[in-house]
Write a protein that holds these residues in place. Structure first.
Motif, PDB file in Angstrom:
ATOM      1  N   GLN A  29      38.314  34.839  24.848  1.00 10.19           N
ATOM      2  CA  GLN A  29      39.127  33.793  25.499  1.00 10.19           C
ATOM      3  C   GLN A  29      40.423  33.584  24.727  1.00 10.19           C
ATOM      4  O   GLN A  29      41.515  33.517  25.288  1.00 10.19           O
ATOM      5  CB  GLN A  29      38.316  32.483  25.567  1.00 10.19           C
ATOM      6  CG  GLN A  29      39.105  31.270  26.035  1.00 10.19           C
ATOM      7  CD  GLN A  29      39.295  30.219  24.933  1.00 10.19           C
ATOM      8  OE1 GLN A  29      38.981  30.472  23.768  1.00 10.19           O
ATOM      9  NE2 GLN A  29      39.813  29.072  25.307  1.00 10.19           N
ATOM     10  N   ALA A  32      42.781  36.588  25.011  1.00  7.79           N
ATOM     11  CA  ALA A  32      43.356  36.710  26.362  1.00  7.79           C
ATOM     12  C   ALA A  32      44.525  35.750  26.533  1.00  7.79           C
ATOM     13  O   ALA A  32      45.621  36.149  26.963  1.00  7.79           O
ATOM     14  CB  ALA A  32      42.284  36.444  27.409  1.00  7.79           C
ATOM     15  N   VAL A  33      44.318  34.491  26.164  1.00  5.98           N
ATOM     16  CA  VAL A  33      45.404  33.515  26.386  1.00  5.98           C
ATOM     17  C   VAL A  33      46.543  33.776  25.403  1.00  5.98           C
ATOM     18  O   VAL A  33      47.724  33.711  25.777  1.00  5.98           O
ATOM     19  CB  VAL A  33      44.885  32.055  26.379  1.00  5.98           C
ATOM     20  CG1 VAL A  33      44.289  31.648  25.087  1.00  5.98           C
ATOM     21  CG2 VAL A  33      45.973  31.071  26.776  1.00  5.98           C
ATOM     22  N   SER A  35      47.468  36.647  24.138  1.00  9.46           N
ATOM     23  CA  SER A  35      48.241  37.835  24.555  1.00  9.46           C
ATOM     24  C   SER A  35      49.195  37.454  25.679  1.00  9.46           C
ATOM     25  O   SER A  35      50.328  37.945  25.733  1.00  9.46           O
ATOM     26  CB  SER A  35      47.331  38.944  25.088  1.00  9.46           C
ATOM     27  OG  SER A  35      46.288  39.163  24.215  1.00  9.46           O
ATOM     28  N   ALA A  36      48.739  36.574  26.577  1.00  9.62           N
ATOM     29  CA  ALA A  36      49.607  36.164  27.692  1.00  9.62           C
ATOM     30  C   ALA A  36      50.757  35.279  27.206  1.00  9.62           C
ATOM     31  O   ALA A  36      51.776  35.169  27.883  1.00  9.62           O
ATOM     32  CB  ALA A  36      48.783  35.443  28.746  1.00  9.62           C
ATOM     33  N   THR A 225      47.086  25.386  27.378  1.00  5.68           N
ATOM     34  CA  THR A 225      47.143  26.539  28.281  1.00  5.68           C
ATOM     35  C   THR A 225      45.859  27.368  28.143  1.00  5.68           C
ATOM     36  O   THR A 225      45.424  27.651  27.026  1.00  5.68           O
ATOM     37  CB  THR A 225      48.365  27.414  27.924  1.00  5.68           C
ATOM     38  OG1 THR A 225      49.506  26.559  27.795  1.00  5.68           O
ATOM     39  CG2 THR A 225      48.651  28.450  28.981  1.00  5.68           C
ATOM     40  N   HIS A 226      45.313  27.757  29.283  1.00  2.00           N
ATOM     41  CA  HIS A 226      44.012  28.438  29.318  1.00  2.00           C
ATOM     42  C   HIS A 226      44.055  29.442  30.462  1.00  2.00           C
ATOM     43  O   HIS A 226      44.647  29.149  31.509  1.00  2.00           O
ATOM     44  CB  HIS A 226      42.947  27.352  29.577  1.00  2.00           C
ATOM     45  CG  HIS A 226      41.536  27.777  29.365  1.00  2.00           C
ATOM     46  ND1 HIS A 226      40.892  28.665  30.193  1.00  2.00           N
ATOM     47  CD2 HIS A 226      40.625  27.414  28.414  1.00  2.00           C
ATOM     48  CE1 HIS A 226      39.645  28.829  29.772  1.00  2.00           C
ATOM     49  NE2 HIS A 226      39.463  28.084  28.677  1.00  2.00           N
ATOM     50  N   CYS A 227      43.424  30.619  30.292  1.00  2.00           N
ATOM     51  CA  CYS A 227      43.499  31.614  31.375  1.00  2.00           C
ATOM     52  C   CYS A 227      42.724  31.181  32.614  1.00  2.00           C
ATOM     53  O   CYS A 227      43.040  31.577  33.728  1.00  2.00           O
ATOM     54  CB  CYS A 227      42.988  32.968  30.892  1.00  2.00           C
ATOM     55  SG  CYS A 227      44.158  33.736  29.776  1.00  2.00           S
ATOM     56  N   ASN A 228      41.718  30.343  32.406  1.00  2.00           N
ATOM     57  CA  ASN A 228      40.905  29.883  33.540  1.00  2.00           C
ATOM     58  C   ASN A 228      40.618  28.389  33.361  1.00  2.00           C
ATOM     59  O   ASN A 228      39.493  27.993  33.040  1.00  2.00           O
ATOM     60  CB  ASN A 228      39.614  30.704  33.554  1.00  2.00           C
ATOM     61  CG  ASN A 228      38.807  30.442  34.799  1.00  2.00           C
ATOM     62  OD1 ASN A 228      39.240  29.691  35.691  1.00  2.00           O
ATOM     63  ND2 ASN A 228      37.617  31.019  34.861  1.00  2.00           N
ATOM     64  N   THR A 241      47.621  27.563  33.471  1.00  2.00           N
ATOM     65  CA  THR A 241      47.502  28.986  33.137  1.00  2.00           C
ATOM     66  C   THR A 241      48.810  29.431  32.473  1.00  2.00           C
ATOM     67  O   THR A 241      49.850  28.749  32.620  1.00  2.00           O
ATOM     68  CB  THR A 241      47.296  29.843  34.404  1.00  2.00           C
ATOM     69  OG1 THR A 241      48.473  29.697  35.215  1.00  2.00           O
ATOM     70  CG2 THR A 241      46.070  29.406  35.186  1.00  2.00           C
ATOM     71  N   PRO A 242      48.803  30.587  31.782  1.00  2.00           N
ATOM     72  CA  PRO A 242      50.071  31.067  31.206  1.00  2.00           C
ATOM     73  C   PRO A 242      51.162  31.234  32.269  1.00  2.00           C
ATOM     74  O   PRO A 242      52.324  30.940  32.008  1.00  2.00           O
ATOM     75  CB  PRO A 242      49.674  32.405  30.572  1.00  2.00           C
ATOM     76  CG  PRO A 242      48.221  32.226  30.232  1.00  2.00           C
ATOM     77  CD  PRO A 242      47.651  31.389  31.340  1.00  2.00           C
ATOM     78  N   ASP A 243      50.784  31.656  33.488  1.00  2.00           N
ATOM     79  CA  ASP A 243      51.801  31.798  34.549  1.00  2.00           C
ATOM     80  C   ASP A 243      52.367  30.446  34.946  1.00  2.00           C
ATOM     81  O   ASP A 243      53.569  30.295  35.167  1.00  2.00           O
ATOM     82  CB  ASP A 243      51.205  32.473  35.790  1.00  2.00           C
ATOM     83  CG  ASP A 243      51.028  33.968  35.569  1.00  2.00           C
ATOM     84  OD1 ASP A 243      51.591  34.488  34.576  1.00  2.00           O
ATOM     85  OD2 ASP A 243      50.315  34.602  36.373  1.00  2.00           O
TER      86      ASP A 243
END
Ligand code: PEP
Ligand code: MN
Length: 355
Positions: A29, A32-33, A35-36, A225-228, A241-243
């Protein structure tokens, strides 16, 4: 207290961005975040030790997450930050090479805990960001900064994350911008950040709060910020999310703080003129108050007359509804003017006791 700027923050263009999940949950987790976010933010945040309101909630992975943070730092060249709440956290974080520490709102509120952290940090000038205490107490916030400063720490910053209150509300922790602004007035060199995530409690408000903080000339933002986000183990409602973070950052309008900005200077002149006129009117009103004070003294009338006070407030209320002014704010202003008027009249009475 005088504080030097945090040097790693100094080199970087404003706004400085701190982003990452509320909590570190697993190595995957975190990677992933991170790297984004690499290349987009200045500092990566993740809570390892989580102070939770009620027992039984996820309280963080603890020191197990330190090697994950080290991996983020090593593989992505992203400086990392985590929250510390006691001496043990400080020792573990420092020996793992965590770049920046922060003190959470529930810790800032406790001088014993802050002192313990300051003592554990003595002799190690790591940057430390101090969140405001949960209650709107500026002295407590400054006191925490002073405890760190007295222990030799100079690379300090402050984070406004709002203040808690009871009952249904729009914000999880309502902002009270006057506190960080007063902090800035008293410690102009201290970098000042805003954490719109913990103020908002819901991601929809993060954009407007970030804009407000930038308009008030904050030095940077801390955004969870979290990917999900919906599956986050803590603070799921307020993470983006990062986006989504990129959208927020892209939409922020950066306004110049330069005082000689031509577009606003004519407005400033008008405001100065109005302020001068306001002060002139208040001076005139006080002059009349002193005169009426003389008359009341001569006639043996009471200075304060409740009926008259109610009429003044009633007039103020009626005017507000016509002039689209906030009645509560105007009431506060008139209360101050009225009580100063009473004070002036009492001075007349007291200064002339024999007359
Ligand atoms: C956090 O940053 O995750 C946190 C616990 O914040 P606060 O101290 O503002 O509640
Ligand atoms: Mn959080």
């Amino acid at each position: 207290m005088t504080l030097e700027n945090i040097d790693i923050f100094d080199k970087i263009e404003r706004p400085l961005l701190i982003a990452g999940p509320c909590s570190a949950e697993s190595e995957e987790q975190l990677m992933a975040v991170a790297s984004a976010l690499a290349g987009k933010v200045t500092l990566f945040r993740a809570g390892l030790w989580k102070p939770r309101t009620r027992p039984g909630c996820f309280e963080g992975v603890g020191k197990e997450g330190l090697p994950w943070m080290q991996r983020v730092k090593r593989e992505l060249s992203l400086p990392v930050a985590t929250e510390v709440a006691n001496a043990e956290h400080v020792e573990l974080a420092l020996s793992a090479g965590i770049d920046v520490l922060w003190i959470g709102a529930r810790t800032t509120v406790n001088p014993f805990a802050v002192q313990e952290i300051a003592d554990a940090l003595r002799g190690c000038d790591v940057p430390v960001l101090v969140k405001n205490p949960v209650n709107p107490d500026l002295e407590l916030w400054i006191g925490a900064l002073e405890r760190l400063n007295n222990a030799g720490l100079t690379r300090l910053g402050a984070i406004h994350r709002g203040f808690s209150s009871y009952g249904e509300k729009c914000f999880r922790n309502a902002p009270q911008w006057q506190l960080p602004l007063e902090l800035r007035r008293r410690l102009p060199e201290l970098p000042l950040f805003c954490d719109p995530s913990h103020i908002a409690g819901k991601r929809e408000l993060i954009m407007s709060l970030s804009q407000q903080a930038m308009d008030l000339n904050f030095d940077g933002l801390m955004i969870e910020t979290h990917c999900n986000p919906v599956c986050a183990w803590s603070d799921a409602r307020q993470q983006v999310t990062p986006d989504e973070l990129s959208i927020v950052l892209g939409r922020i309008v950066h306004r110049s703080a330069a005082a000689d900005n031509n577009d606003i200077s004519s407005y400033r002149r008008q405001i100065d003129e109005i302020d001068d006129a306001l002060m002139g009117l208040i001076a005139k009103r006080m002059e009349v108050s002193r005169e009426i004070g003389e008359v009341k003294r001569e006639k043996g009338l009471a200075v304060f007359q409740a009926q008259r006070y109610n009429e003044t407030m009633q007039r103020c209320d009626e005017y507000c509804s016509i002039a689209r002014l906030d009645a509560e704010v105007m009431k506060d202003i008139f209360e101050v003017i009225h009580s100063e008027s009473i004070r002036q009249q009492l001075n007349i009475v007291n200064d002339n006791p024999g007359k």
